[in-house]
Each structure stands twice: as C-alpha cells, then as structure tokens.
Motif scaffolding. Structure first.
Motif, PDB file in Angstrom:
ATOM      1  N   GLN A  55       0.823  -1.195   0.000  1.00  0.00           N
ATOM      2  CA  GLN A  55       0.000   0.000   0.000  1.00  0.00           C
ATOM      3  C   GLN A  55       0.864   1.255   0.000  1.00  0.00           C
ATOM      4  O   GLN A  55       1.917   1.309   0.648  1.00  0.00           O
ATOM      5  CB  GLN A  55      -0.918  -0.001   1.233  1.00  0.00           C
ATOM      6  CG  GLN A  55      -1.816  -1.220   1.316  1.00  0.00           C
ATOM      7  CD  GLN A  55      -2.695  -1.371   0.099  1.00  0.00           C
ATOM      8  OE1 GLN A  55      -3.146  -0.362  -0.469  1.00  0.00           O
ATOM      9  NE2 GLN A  55      -2.944  -2.602  -0.301  1.00  0.00           N
ATOM     10  N   ARG A  56       0.416   2.242  -0.730  1.00  0.00           N
ATOM     11  CA  ARG A  56       1.149   3.499  -0.813  1.00  0.00           C
ATOM     12  C   ARG A  56       1.078   4.232   0.522  1.00  0.00           C
ATOM     13  O   ARG A  56       0.012   4.367   1.127  1.00  0.00           O
ATOM     14  CB  ARG A  56       0.554   4.370  -1.914  1.00  0.00           C
ATOM     15  CG  ARG A  56       1.268   5.681  -2.145  1.00  0.00           C
ATOM     16  CD  ARG A  56       0.622   6.441  -3.282  1.00  0.00           C
ATOM     17  NE  ARG A  56       0.630   5.662  -4.516  1.00  0.00           N
ATOM     18  CZ  ARG A  56      -0.012   6.024  -5.621  1.00  0.00           C
ATOM     19  NH1 ARG A  56      -0.732   7.151  -5.619  1.00  0.00           N
ATOM     20  NH2 ARG A  56       0.036   5.285  -6.707  1.00  0.00           N
ATOM     21  N   ASN A  57       2.212   4.687   0.992  1.00  0.00           N
ATOM     22  CA  ASN A  57       2.261   5.400   2.263  1.00  0.00           C
ATOM     23  C   ASN A  57       1.537   6.741   2.151  1.00  0.00           C
ATOM     24  O   ASN A  57       1.658   7.452   1.151  1.00  0.00           O
ATOM     25  CB  ASN A  57       3.709   5.626   2.676  1.00  0.00           C
ATOM     26  CG  ASN A  57       3.819   6.333   4.004  1.00  0.00           C
ATOM     27  OD1 ASN A  57       3.141   5.973   4.953  1.00  0.00           O
ATOM     28  ND2 ASN A  57       4.668   7.343   4.074  1.00  0.00           N
ATOM     29  N   LYS A  58       0.784   7.083   3.192  1.00  0.00           N
ATOM     30  CA  LYS A  58       0.095   8.366   3.252  1.00  0.00           C
ATOM     31  C   LYS A  58       0.654   9.124   4.462  1.00  0.00           C
ATOM     32  O   LYS A  58       0.265   8.851   5.607  1.00  0.00           O
ATOM     33  CB  LYS A  58      -1.418   8.173   3.366  1.00  0.00           C
ATOM     34  CG  LYS A  58      -2.061   7.552   2.128  1.00  0.00           C
ATOM     35  CD  LYS A  58      -3.574   7.463   2.310  1.00  0.00           C
ATOM     36  CE  LYS A  58      -4.274   7.039   1.016  1.00  0.00           C
ATOM     37  NZ  LYS A  58      -3.946   5.661   0.636  1.00  0.00           N
TER      38      LYS A  58
ATOM     39  N   TRP B 265       0.052  11.835   5.737  1.00  0.00           N
ATOM     40  CA  TRP B 265      -0.930  12.582   6.503  1.00  0.00           C
ATOM     41  C   TRP B 265      -1.869  11.680   7.303  1.00  0.00           C
ATOM     42  O   TRP B 265      -2.739  12.175   8.031  1.00  0.00           O
ATOM     43  CB  TRP B 265      -1.769  13.435   5.549  1.00  0.00           C
ATOM     44  CG  TRP B 265      -2.275  12.675   4.349  1.00  0.00           C
ATOM     45  CD1 TRP B 265      -1.664  12.557   3.140  1.00  0.00           C
ATOM     46  CD2 TRP B 265      -3.472  11.891   4.259  1.00  0.00           C
ATOM     47  NE1 TRP B 265      -2.400  11.762   2.301  1.00  0.00           N
ATOM     48  CE2 TRP B 265      -3.530  11.337   2.958  1.00  0.00           C
ATOM     49  CE3 TRP B 265      -4.511  11.614   5.142  1.00  0.00           C
ATOM     50  CZ2 TRP B 265      -4.559  10.521   2.520  1.00  0.00           C
ATOM     51  CZ3 TRP B 265      -5.556  10.798   4.717  1.00  0.00           C
ATOM     52  CH2 TRP B 265      -5.577  10.266   3.420  1.00  0.00           C
ATOM     53  N   ALA B 266      -1.693  10.366   7.207  1.00  0.00           N
ATOM     54  CA  ALA B 266      -2.648   9.432   7.808  1.00  0.00           C
ATOM     55  C   ALA B 266      -2.735   9.579   9.326  1.00  0.00           C
ATOM     56  O   ALA B 266      -3.837   9.546   9.896  1.00  0.00           O
ATOM     57  CB  ALA B 266      -2.290   7.998   7.434  1.00  0.00           C
TER      58      ALA B 266
ATOM     59  N   LYS C 178     -11.338  -0.363   1.298  1.00  0.00           N
ATOM     60  CA  LYS C 178     -11.479   1.069   1.016  1.00  0.00           C
ATOM     61  C   LYS C 178     -12.876   1.600   1.294  1.00  0.00           C
ATOM     62  O   LYS C 178     -13.159   2.765   1.025  1.00  0.00           O
ATOM     63  CB  LYS C 178     -11.093   1.340  -0.438  1.00  0.00           C
ATOM     64  CG  LYS C 178      -9.627   1.047  -0.727  1.00  0.00           C
ATOM     65  CD  LYS C 178      -9.262   1.338  -2.176  1.00  0.00           C
ATOM     66  CE  LYS C 178      -7.788   1.045  -2.442  1.00  0.00           C
ATOM     67  NZ  LYS C 178      -7.421   1.297  -3.848  1.00  0.00           N
TER      68      LYS C 178
ATOM     69  N   LYS D 266      -3.339   1.180   7.834  1.00  0.00           N
ATOM     70  CA  LYS D 266      -3.649   2.589   8.084  1.00  0.00           C
ATOM     71  C   LYS D 266      -3.929   3.340   6.788  1.00  0.00           C
ATOM     72  O   LYS D 266      -4.849   4.167   6.715  1.00  0.00           O
ATOM     73  CB  LYS D 266      -2.485   3.232   8.830  1.00  0.00           C
ATOM     74  CG  LYS D 266      -2.716   4.664   9.251  1.00  0.00           C
ATOM     75  CD  LYS D 266      -1.414   5.331   9.684  1.00  0.00           C
ATOM     76  CE  LYS D 266      -0.676   4.527  10.729  1.00  0.00           C
ATOM     77  NZ  LYS D 266       0.588   5.194  11.153  1.00  0.00           N
ATOM     78  N   SER D 267      -3.125   3.066   5.765  1.00  0.00           N
ATOM     79  CA  SER D 267      -3.279   3.786   4.502  1.00  0.00           C
ATOM     80  C   SER D 267      -4.610   3.483   3.830  1.00  0.00           C
ATOM     81  O   SER D 267      -5.100   4.279   3.024  1.00  0.00           O
ATOM     82  CB  SER D 267      -2.134   3.430   3.547  1.00  0.00           C
ATOM     83  OG  SER D 267      -2.122   2.042   3.259  1.00  0.00           O
TER      84      SER D 267
ATOM     85  N   VAL E 114      -7.913   5.069   6.170  1.00  0.00           N
ATOM     86  CA  VAL E 114      -8.191   6.496   5.995  1.00  0.00           C
ATOM     87  C   VAL E 114      -8.956   6.744   4.694  1.00  0.00           C
ATOM     88  O   VAL E 114      -9.777   7.667   4.613  1.00  0.00           O
ATOM     89  CB  VAL E 114      -6.899   7.341   6.052  1.00  0.00           C
ATOM     90  CG1 VAL E 114      -6.265   7.259   7.434  1.00  0.00           C
ATOM     91  CG2 VAL E 114      -5.901   6.943   4.984  1.00  0.00           C
ATOM     92  N   THR E 115      -8.707   5.922   3.685  1.00  0.00           N
ATOM     93  CA  THR E 115      -9.488   6.031   2.445  1.00  0.00           C
ATOM     94  C   THR E 115     -10.935   5.664   2.703  1.00  0.00           C
ATOM     95  O   THR E 115     -11.856   6.332   2.211  1.00  0.00           O
ATOM     96  CB  THR E 115      -8.894   5.109   1.362  1.00  0.00           C
ATOM     97  OG1 THR E 115      -7.551   5.513   1.083  1.00  0.00           O
ATOM     98  CG2 THR E 115      -9.712   5.175   0.077  1.00  0.00           C
TER      99      THR E 115
ATOM    100  N   GLN F 266     -12.645   8.510   4.457  1.00  0.00           N
ATOM    101  CA  GLN F 266     -13.007   9.594   3.549  1.00  0.00           C
ATOM    102  C   GLN F 266     -14.325   9.302   2.842  1.00  0.00           C
ATOM    103  O   GLN F 266     -15.151  10.194   2.642  1.00  0.00           O
ATOM    104  CB  GLN F 266     -11.882   9.812   2.535  1.00  0.00           C
ATOM    105  CG  GLN F 266     -10.632  10.433   3.136  1.00  0.00           C
ATOM    106  CD  GLN F 266      -9.486  10.517   2.142  1.00  0.00           C
ATOM    107  OE1 GLN F 266      -9.252   9.604   1.354  1.00  0.00           O
ATOM    108  NE2 GLN F 266      -8.751  11.623   2.167  1.00  0.00           N
TER     109      GLN F 266
END
Length: 211
Positions: A3-6, A8-9, A49, A72-73, A76-77, A80
């Motif tokens: 998973q792509r790191n975020k 701001w997570a 997601k 975590k990444s 948060v999606t 949203q």
C-alpha cells in the motif's frame, strides 16, 4: 499488495477519532453506547477502502456498522468515503482482527461480513484463513444466537475450504451460492474487488451461515 504510504494518515486519524475509534477494547460490551442507540451491530472484517460498508449503511439505516481494517493507509481512504457519504451509522477500527473478542463482548454483534479475505493458499497458512476454526470460535462467541456470518470470495479453493470448515464446526449453511451475480440479487452491495473480478467474468461465491 503493497500500500502506498500516506504521510498525513496519522494526523487524519487524530482528527477523526469519533469515526476511527482509538483503543476499541475500552468499548467492549458498550458499542451501543458509542453509537448512542440500540440498533443491531454488524461488523466487516477487512473493510478495505469502504465501498461495501458505506453502501450497506445507506441500504440499512437502522443497522450500525463497524469496519475493521489493519492497514492505516487503507482505513483512511474508507473514512473519507464515510465522511463524504455523511453516514452516521458507521464506525471504523484501525486494528488487527486476529482476535475479535478483544473488542466485542459475548453476543454483542448481530452480523459478520467476510469479503474477499486473503485465501492463504498454502497448507501451512491454514490457521490464518478467516474461516478456520480458530476464527469460527470467535464469531460464535461475539454473535448473538440469531446472528449470521456472510462470506464472499472469488477464490473457489477458499470457498470450498470454508464450506468444509463451517460444516465441520457444526454451523448451519443457509445459503451456498456458486455464482452470486447470476441470481441478480438487488440487495447485494459490491466491494471494490468484487466489481473488478466480476467485470472480468469471474464468478463470485457467497455463503450465509449461523451457529
């Protein structure tokens, strides 16, 4: 899948503590107090997601939903999506679901959804499958007597394994569907994975079971 790191997570999690509940074990046995109502509570193990849980919350406004997602990444999606849909009957947990009894009391939950879980195809990884007896023991503990486990997958091997596992555990198989989309179930809410697999012509398998 990596998973792509975020970056701001972490800040997002802190900002939305009323949606993504920290320290959920503190609320074991008190989730109806958290929701501030007496509605049934359904959980999704591995909420991804968020498409499924948001759709279910819209379709069943008189049910409360808790989505559990360890990444975590990803959570948060999902959050949203929940915020955009303005659902007031969803909570999320950014937690490991290896033992649900840490978060939920006996008979506290009314439904469990297992959607497109990791099949863990190697025999030595059997104990990690979410339909292995260790997990079924947990589900039996936290589900009320009329509660159901609903399982969907595109993996035929995992589905067949699950049928045997649930049967050996003594569960009642109320539905066994080898091609979910062929029956045109208008109540079925698709996950992101389900949309992708079904678009390629892959059959989707579903079972519903109770203890």
């Amino acid at each position: 899948m990596r998973q792509r790191n975020k970056p701001w997570a972490d800040d997002f999690l802190k900002e939305h503590r009323k949606l993504i509940i920290p320290n959920p074990s503190e609320y074991k046995g008190r989730w109806k107090d958290v929701f501030e109502n007496d509605r049934p509570i359904h959980i999704e193990v591995g909420t991804g997601k968020g498409q499924f849980i948001v759709g279910m919350a819209k379709q069943y406004p008189d049910v409360n939903f808790i989505g559990i997602e360890i990444a975590k990444s990803i959570v948060v999606t999902a959050a949203q999506k929940v915020l955009a849909a303005e659902n007031d009957n969803i909570l999320l947990l950014n937690e490991d679901a290896s033992d649900l009894r840490e978060y939920f009391a006996d008979n506290e939950i009314d439904g469990i959804y297992l959607n497109f879980s990791d099949p863990w195809p190697k025999n030595r990884h059997e104990k990690r499958r979410l339909t292995y007896k260790k997990f079924l023991e947990q589900y039996q503990k936290i589900l009320n007597p009329s509660g159901k486990v609903i399982f969907k997958t595109d993996n035929r091997g995992l589905f067949e394994y699950s049928l045997v596992s649930l049967t050996d555990f003594g569960m009642n198989l109320e539905e066994v569907n080898l091609d979910l989309h062929a029956i045109e179930d208008t109540t079925n809410i698709m996950t992101e994975y389900e949309e992708r697999f079904s678009a390629k012509g892959q059959p989707i398998y579903r079972l519903k079971a109770s203890f």
